[in-house]
Design an enzyme around this catalytic site. Structure first.
Site, PDB file in Angstrom:
ATOM      1  N   SER A 122       1.008  -1.257   0.041  1.00 49.37           N
ATOM      2  CA  SER A 122      -0.117   0.039  -0.006  1.00 49.37           C
ATOM      3  C   SER A 122       0.798   1.281  -0.240  1.00 49.37           C
ATOM      4  CB  SER A 122      -1.112  -0.045   1.066  1.00 49.37           C
ATOM      5  OG  SER A 122      -1.866   0.906   1.163  1.00 49.37           O
ATOM      6  N   ASP A 137      -4.234   8.564  -1.068  1.00 52.23           N
ATOM      7  CA  ASP A 137      -4.616   8.972   0.069  1.00 52.23           C
ATOM      8  C   ASP A 137      -4.794  10.613   0.418  1.00 52.23           C
ATOM      9  OD1 ASP A 137      -3.888   6.505   0.960  1.00 52.23           O
ATOM     10  OD2 ASP A 137      -1.856   6.916   1.392  1.00 52.23           O
ATOM     11  N   HIS A 159      -3.975  -0.865  -4.606  1.00 50.22           N
ATOM     12  CA  HIS A 159      -5.461  -0.748  -4.354  1.00 50.22           C
ATOM     13  C   HIS A 159      -6.210  -0.477  -5.469  1.00 50.22           C
ATOM     14  CE1 HIS A 159      -5.055  -1.484   0.367  1.00 50.22           C
ATOM     15  NE2 HIS A 159      -4.186  -0.376  -0.031  1.00 50.22           N
TER      16      HIS A 159
END
Length: 236
Positions: A122, A137, A159
């Protein structure tokens, strides 16, 4: 020495236990590396000790010696003394902010380029690319630069999913990455789906897992990359 870097999309696939799906990917990097340093700086919503404990438990079957960088009085020396480097997920902006704060960005790159194994998932994969400009993010803190570790000379989007919920009117991930390629049409972006990983071994780059990845670059948008593909050309 050659680069040996594993870039995981995520720490889980579906409801699987923490890091369990990644064990087969991680194991080859641990053959000659027993002592690992874990960097938990992306973990904003939990304590670093809690984060470390979850990683130790998740990788317990590999019987590694894992310590947290926050436990060491000299983070730079901890990096140098370790056999391998682990960087977990969370908030990429906070992670990179702390890497710059402790003057670790150039050191980690140097160690990895000299052959020290690197495993990120990630946010830990996000920072392995050229910059963090394609992270998912929220920018909760501003690092001195978006420039990242440059272990691979392109952008990553962990992701990756282009799912749009019915009735939702926000941009899809593909639309967001299209925006990046309009601003920077020559830098490739690789979207890696949960359960997948990129593995760099020297000048070889391969896609691991059961799902395709997706390439974005200039006019090329969301081009599927089949499982098992050789992506070494992206290292040029």
């Amino acid at each position: 020495m050659t680069v040996n870097a594993l870039l995981l999309s995520s720490s889980r696939v579906g409801d699987t236990p923490y890091l369990s799906h990644a064990i087969p990917f991680i194991k080859p990097l641990t053959t000659n590396a027993q002592k690992w340093i874990f960097i938990p700086y992306a973990g904003v919503s939990m304590s670093y000790d809690t984060y470390l404990a979850s990683v130790v438990a998740g990788l317990s079957e590999l019987r590694l010696d894992i310590s947290g960088i926050h436990q060491h009085p000299d983070p730079r020396q901890a990096i140098k003394d370790a056999d391998g480097i682990l960087i977990g997920g969370g908030n990429t902006f906070h992670l990179l902010h702390e890497l710059y704060k402790y003057d670790l960005v150039h050191l980690i790159r140097e160690e990895v380029m000299n052959g020290k194994p690197y495993i990120g998932w990630s946010a830990g994969s996000n920072v392995s690319g050229l910059s963090i400009r394609t992270t998912n993010d929220m920018p909760i803190i501003e690092p001195p630069s978006f420039t990242a570790l440059n272990i691979v000379p392109f952008q990553l989007n962990p992701h990756y999913s282009n799912y749009r919920a019915p009735g939702h009117n926000g941009e899809t991930r593909a639309q967001r990455l299209l925006e990046f390629t309009r601003v920077d049409p020559i830098t490739p972006v690789v979207g890696i789906v949960e359960g997948s990983a990129l593995w760099r071994q020297g000048e070889t780059l391969s896609l691991l897992g059961d799902n395709p990845a997706y390439l974005f670059c200039g006019e090329q948008q969301e081009i599927p990359i089949p499982v098992g593909s050789d992506l070494s050309h992206l290292l040029k």
